[in-house]
Design a protein around this motif. Sequence first.
Motif, PDB file in Angstrom:
ATOM      1  N   LYS A 130       0.780  -1.254   0.051  1.00 41.96           N
ATOM      2  CA  LYS A 130      -0.207  -0.105   0.066  1.00 41.96           C
ATOM      3  C   LYS A 130       0.852   1.344  -0.045  1.00 41.96           C
ATOM      4  CE  LYS A 130      -1.897  -0.897   3.902  1.00 41.96           C
ATOM      5  NZ  LYS A 130      -1.539  -2.284   4.377  1.00 41.96           N
ATOM      6  N   THR A 131       1.969   1.102   0.820  1.00 43.99           N
ATOM      7  CA  THR A 131       2.736   2.427   1.141  1.00 43.99           C
ATOM      8  C   THR A 131       3.651   2.684  -0.061  1.00 43.99           C
ATOM      9  OG1 THR A 131       2.674   2.279   3.505  1.00 43.99           O
ATOM     10  CG2 THR A 131       4.255   3.533   2.405  1.00 43.99           C
ATOM     11  N   THR A 132       4.008   1.524  -0.868  1.00 47.74           N
ATOM     12  CA  THR A 132       4.833   1.764  -1.844  1.00 47.74           C
ATOM     13  C   THR A 132       3.997   2.061  -3.035  1.00 47.74           C
ATOM     14  OG1 THR A 132       6.049  -0.285  -1.086  1.00 47.74           O
ATOM     15  CG2 THR A 132       6.303   0.276  -3.515  1.00 47.74           C
ATOM     16  N   LEU A 133       2.680   1.901  -3.125  1.00 48.21           N
ATOM     17  CA  LEU A 133       1.952   2.388  -4.273  1.00 48.21           C
ATOM     18  C   LEU A 133       1.769   3.730  -4.029  1.00 48.21           C
ATOM     19  CD1 LEU A 133       0.070   2.074  -6.635  1.00 48.21           C
ATOM     20  CD2 LEU A 133      -1.798   1.202  -5.016  1.00 48.21           C
ATOM     21  N   LEU A 134       1.483   4.267  -2.891  1.00 42.37           N
ATOM     22  CA  LEU A 134       1.260   5.501  -2.670  1.00 42.37           C
ATOM     23  C   LEU A 134       2.563   6.443  -2.905  1.00 42.37           C
ATOM     24  CD1 LEU A 134      -1.204   5.727   0.338  1.00 42.37           C
ATOM     25  CD2 LEU A 134      -1.705   5.677  -1.881  1.00 42.37           C
ATOM     26  N   ARG A 135       3.545   5.906  -2.544  1.00 45.35           N
ATOM     27  CA  ARG A 135       4.947   6.458  -2.656  1.00 45.35           C
ATOM     28  C   ARG A 135       5.209   6.621  -4.146  1.00 45.35           C
ATOM     29  NH1 ARG A 135       8.090   7.185   1.866  1.00 45.35           N
ATOM     30  NH2 ARG A 135      10.099   6.962   0.881  1.00 45.35           N
ATOM     31  N   LEU A 136       4.767   5.540  -4.954  1.00 42.00           N
ATOM     32  CA  LEU A 136       5.142   5.644  -6.338  1.00 42.00           C
ATOM     33  C   LEU A 136       4.298   6.713  -6.873  1.00 42.00           C
ATOM     34  CD1 LEU A 136       5.255   1.988  -7.079  1.00 42.00           C
ATOM     35  CD2 LEU A 136       7.088   3.682  -7.679  1.00 42.00           C
ATOM     36  N   VAL A 137       2.933   6.825  -6.349  1.00 43.80           N
ATOM     37  CA  VAL A 137       2.175   7.941  -6.914  1.00 43.80           C
ATOM     38  C   VAL A 137       2.377   9.445  -6.682  1.00 43.80           C
ATOM     39  CG1 VAL A 137      -0.417   8.742  -6.885  1.00 43.80           C
ATOM     40  CG2 VAL A 137      -0.020   6.298  -7.009  1.00 43.80           C
ATOM     41  N   GLY A 149       5.463  10.187  -6.273  1.00 40.04           N
ATOM     42  CA  GLY A 149       6.970  10.274  -6.885  1.00 40.04           C
ATOM     43  C   GLY A 149       8.176  10.096  -5.982  1.00 40.04           C
ATOM     44  N   LEU A 150       7.792   9.778  -4.842  1.00 44.76           N
ATOM     45  CA  LEU A 150       8.890   9.559  -3.784  1.00 44.76           C
ATOM     46  C   LEU A 150       9.901   8.445  -4.106  1.00 44.76           C
ATOM     47  CD1 LEU A 150       7.004  10.221  -0.374  1.00 44.76           C
ATOM     48  CD2 LEU A 150       8.576  11.482  -1.526  1.00 44.76           C
ATOM     49  N   HIS A 151       9.160   7.367  -4.747  1.00 48.42           N
ATOM     50  CA  HIS A 151       9.724   6.272  -5.172  1.00 48.42           C
ATOM     51  C   HIS A 151       9.615   6.167  -6.848  1.00 48.42           C
ATOM     52  CE1 HIS A 151      10.509   4.447  -1.849  1.00 48.42           C
ATOM     53  NE2 HIS A 151       9.687   3.584  -1.622  1.00 48.42           N
ATOM     54  N   ARG A 152      10.670   5.631  -7.506  1.00 51.05           N
ATOM     55  CA  ARG A 152      10.458   5.720  -9.037  1.00 51.05           C
ATOM     56  C   ARG A 152      10.340   4.081  -9.488  1.00 51.05           C
ATOM     57  NH1 ARG A 152      13.810   8.547 -12.902  1.00 51.05           N
ATOM     58  NH2 ARG A 152      14.504   6.218 -13.616  1.00 51.05           N
ATOM     59  N   PRO A 153       9.397   3.982 -10.315  1.00 51.28           N
ATOM     60  CA  PRO A 153       8.799   2.604 -10.548  1.00 51.28           C
ATOM     61  C   PRO A 153       9.814   1.864 -11.191  1.00 51.28           C
ATOM     62  CG  PRO A 153       7.759   4.060 -12.044  1.00 51.28           C
ATOM     63  CD  PRO A 153       8.279   4.883 -11.010  1.00 51.28           C
ATOM     64  N   THR A 154       9.931   0.415 -11.038  1.00 53.51           N
ATOM     65  CA  THR A 154      10.930  -0.390 -11.667  1.00 53.51           C
ATOM     66  C   THR A 154      10.275  -0.612 -13.093  1.00 53.51           C
ATOM     67  OG1 THR A 154      11.276  -1.421  -9.533  1.00 53.51           O
ATOM     68  CG2 THR A 154      12.117  -2.584 -11.686  1.00 53.51           C
ATOM     69  N   ALA A 155       9.314  -0.665 -13.191  1.00 53.41           N
ATOM     70  CA  ALA A 155       8.481  -0.866 -14.385  1.00 53.41           C
ATOM     71  C   ALA A 155       7.010  -0.363 -14.482  1.00 53.41           C
ATOM     72  CB  ALA A 155       8.327  -2.232 -14.933  1.00 53.41           C
ATOM     73  N   GLY A 156       6.440   0.084 -15.741  1.00 55.74           N
ATOM     74  CA  GLY A 156       5.034   0.774 -15.575  1.00 55.74           C
ATOM     75  C   GLY A 156       5.174   2.308 -15.220  1.00 55.74           C
ATOM     76  N   TRP A 157       4.165   2.933 -15.031  1.00 53.30           N
ATOM     77  CA  TRP A 157       4.092   4.300 -14.832  1.00 53.30           C
ATOM     78  C   TRP A 157       2.760   4.824 -14.028  1.00 53.30           C
ATOM     79  CZ3 TRP A 157      -0.288   5.466 -17.199  1.00 53.30           C
ATOM     80  CH2 TRP A 157      -0.468   5.113 -18.455  1.00 53.30           C
ATOM     81  N   ALA A 158       2.982   5.802 -13.411  1.00 60.75           N
ATOM     82  CA  ALA A 158       1.719   6.500 -12.680  1.00 60.75           C
ATOM     83  C   ALA A 158       1.439   7.963 -13.152  1.00 60.75           C
ATOM     84  CB  ALA A 158       2.163   6.487 -11.224  1.00 60.75           C
ATOM     85  N   LYS A 159       0.286   8.049 -13.764  1.00 61.52           N
ATOM     86  CA  LYS A 159      -0.086   9.408 -14.192  1.00 61.52           C
ATOM     87  C   LYS A 159      -1.058  10.144 -13.314  1.00 61.52           C
ATOM     88  CE  LYS A 159       0.178   9.204 -19.235  1.00 61.52           C
ATOM     89  NZ  LYS A 159      -0.483   9.049 -20.457  1.00 61.52           N
ATOM     90  N   PHE A 200      -3.379  13.452 -13.273  1.00 59.59           N
ATOM     91  CA  PHE A 200      -4.240  14.496 -14.155  1.00 59.59           C
ATOM     92  C   PHE A 200      -3.521  14.132 -15.382  1.00 59.59           C
ATOM     93  CE2 PHE A 200      -3.617  15.907  -9.558  1.00 59.59           C
ATOM     94  CZ  PHE A 200      -4.931  15.816  -9.439  1.00 59.59           C
ATOM     95  N   GLY A 201      -3.119  13.311 -15.907  1.00 57.21           N
ATOM     96  CA  GLY A 201      -2.754  12.944 -17.255  1.00 57.21           C
ATOM     97  C   GLY A 201      -1.338  13.284 -17.675  1.00 57.21           C
ATOM     98  N   GLU A 202      -0.347  13.444 -16.521  1.00 60.18           N
ATOM     99  CA  GLU A 202       0.943  13.611 -16.675  1.00 60.18           C
ATOM    100  C   GLU A 202       1.626  12.710 -16.011  1.00 60.18           C
ATOM    101  OE1 GLU A 202       2.600  17.483 -16.540  1.00 60.18           O
ATOM    102  OE2 GLU A 202       0.457  18.182 -16.789  1.00 60.18           O
ATOM    103  N   VAL A 203       2.645  11.946 -16.658  1.00 59.13           N
ATOM    104  CA  VAL A 203       3.618  10.741 -15.689  1.00 59.13           C
ATOM    105  C   VAL A 203       4.296  11.590 -14.527  1.00 59.13           C
ATOM    106  CG1 VAL A 203       5.518   9.356 -16.013  1.00 59.13           C
ATOM    107  CG2 VAL A 203       3.638   9.585 -17.925  1.00 59.13           C
ATOM    108  N   MET A 204       4.053  10.842 -13.177  1.00 60.29           N
ATOM    109  CA  MET A 204       4.665  11.552 -12.204  1.00 60.29           C
ATOM    110  C   MET A 204       6.072  10.850 -12.178  1.00 60.29           C
ATOM    111  SD  MET A 204       4.770  13.019  -9.409  1.00 60.29           S
ATOM    112  CE  MET A 204       3.194  13.413  -8.723  1.00 60.29           C
ATOM    113  N   THR A 205       7.026  11.995 -11.973  1.00 59.54           N
ATOM    114  CA  THR A 205       8.568  11.721 -11.703  1.00 59.54           C
ATOM    115  C   THR A 205       8.995  12.418 -10.391  1.00 59.54           C
ATOM    116  OG1 THR A 205       9.270  13.618 -12.822  1.00 59.54           O
ATOM    117  CG2 THR A 205       8.717  11.548 -14.201  1.00 59.54           C
ATOM    118  N   PRO A 206      10.227  11.947  -9.869  1.00 55.94           N
ATOM    119  CA  PRO A 206      10.493  12.642  -8.684  1.00 55.94           C
ATOM    120  C   PRO A 206      10.838  14.228  -8.828  1.00 55.94           C
ATOM    121  CG  PRO A 206      11.909  10.830  -8.997  1.00 55.94           C
ATOM    122  CD  PRO A 206      10.812  10.822 -10.455  1.00 55.94           C
TER     123      PRO A 206
END
Lengths: 359, 256
Positions: free
Chosen positions: A72-79, A81-91, A93-99
């Motif tokens: 759960k926390t990993t998912l939220l942190r990825l969303v 932008g505190l973590h970088r995904p190993t694969a896939g992406w989180a958008k 409001f239509g934009e990819v989240m990065t750190p």
Amino acid sequence: MDFGMGRIIPPSFTFPRTATEAMVAEKTGDLVLETNQLTKIYQNRQIALNDVTLQLEPGTVLGLLGANGAGKTTLLRLVVGLHRPTAGWAKLFGEVMTPNSADLRRKIGYIPTNPQFPKGMTPITYLDYMARLFGLPRDVRKPRLASLIRAVGLLGASGDAIEGFSNGMSARLAVATSLINEPELLIWDEPTHGLDPEARRSMLELMKGLGQAKSLIVSSHNLGDIDEVCNHAAVLSRGQLIYCGSLQDLKGKMRRNHYEVDLEGDQRAITKLLTMVRGMTEVKSAELQHRKLTLHFNEEANAANGIATVMMALNDCKVTLVGVRSVGQQTEQAFLDLVEKDESAGFSRIYKQPPKLAA
Amino acid sequence: MAESRAVEVVINRWLPYWAVLQADFFQVIRGWVWRTWVAVCLLATACWLVYRLGAHKEAGLVQEASVFLTQLVRWILTGSVGLVVILAAGAISSERGTLADSILSRGISRRQYYLGKFHARLGAVLCGFFLISILATILGQFFLREDLDLKGCLVATWEVGMLLAALVSIGVMVSAILNNTLVGIMALWLAVYGGGAVLSLVPGIVPQLNLVWNRIPYVIKGHYSLSNLGEITVFSLIICVLTSLFGMMYFSRRDV
């Protein structure tokens, strides 16, 4: 875009490879959150999240459920932008989240698990600091922090050092922090963790109120909280999304065959009733404990018919009915069923369809 | 009321950087490491001055302010550099976890956070150093034999300040790369000594630290060279820029 399937869209979205597919992706621009095959592996040692695809429409109050270490926390942190995904992406409001997506994070209000505060700060200086981190100019941030401090009931402690705050006060300050930028999406990671019943109650009321106006993602161990506040749920088990849909649907998945009936009347009459109930075809088992009758109906039996038959027996035996209730917290039961099914699935999980949302 | 709410808020994009810089600077100054560093340096200055004055008053030995200042600056570099290393190497790694979450989940980019931290630590170290140096210069000038040259003192202070800036820059980079502050401190020590040893083997390309070291007494008396000053400044700036770029890029791509 009308998906006609509630607020959380089934994870059918795939990364656009062709122009046509890209057009499909553009249509999802009004989503608050969209993840695609989001995977996180920590240092090639631990698979924290595996292939999570979900979509969230504006106005959704999503409860994120899962046992400890479910991701759960990993998912939220990825969303966030505190973590970088190993694969896939989180958008978002239509934009990819990065750190480095500072602009995207200006639309989010985040509360981490057990929020920590810098030393030597008071609620006023801390909120001012947080508002400055959002780039808010002085004439905006000062009135906003003043009203938030008042709103969360920290007016009396606004000049005190945060180090001396209780869990409840820290939680209230974290709430104020997450609202300082007037975000469109709130992401709260276990906001009721460590709160006493009174503080928990006011936190739940606050979430209910905020859920009317904003999109909200709440992760919690306490399934009762999710049940009370959320209209949608996502269930994670060992890093995988095993359910994603409306909370009502999740509850519908539970077995409705376990009830408790509170009785009043002569003990002989109640004993007679027990004998009658045990003889019914719908009833698998019946136990009596201090005028509380616990009923287990057969899997194939219609619970409503079973209850009606028991009611008639009550009338025949002249026993007064005080109350009838389904046993077990509904969401909790549904959650446990889901996790149990997922764990018993074994290798068949590989071929399992991704979680779907019922219409 | 509704109209006032509809007014769009103009975001100041550099405010997050400035906020981190300011908060970290004051946090460092309030912290025990910085205070110990400044206190130890001030104490050393006072004790050294009293010792020199005592030798002059009691034994009639001439005590030159330039010698006093040289020894003091050298002491600051060698004796208290450990605390500067701790200050620099803990800049980012000490906040890893939930505290960094609270900051990095707001409207700030990793680059701004890194720069804010770096400049705050740099500011705190250089402020402390310049404060002590100026105080020592004034005390030496008034109480000991006046053989100091003002420009020379400024040049010497600047040169040592540049070396400290390079050290802080490497330290912040290390703290952005490593999760553990203790490991960071060890790595920085190794980098400083190992780097110094390697640099001493490549004469002519970069300024030699031992030459800078030996030049300080003459520079203080006014025998300085602007080209040497430029060399050290450029060398230090190059280190600062390269380490900052590397640290920023690395930190932007990693989990917190």
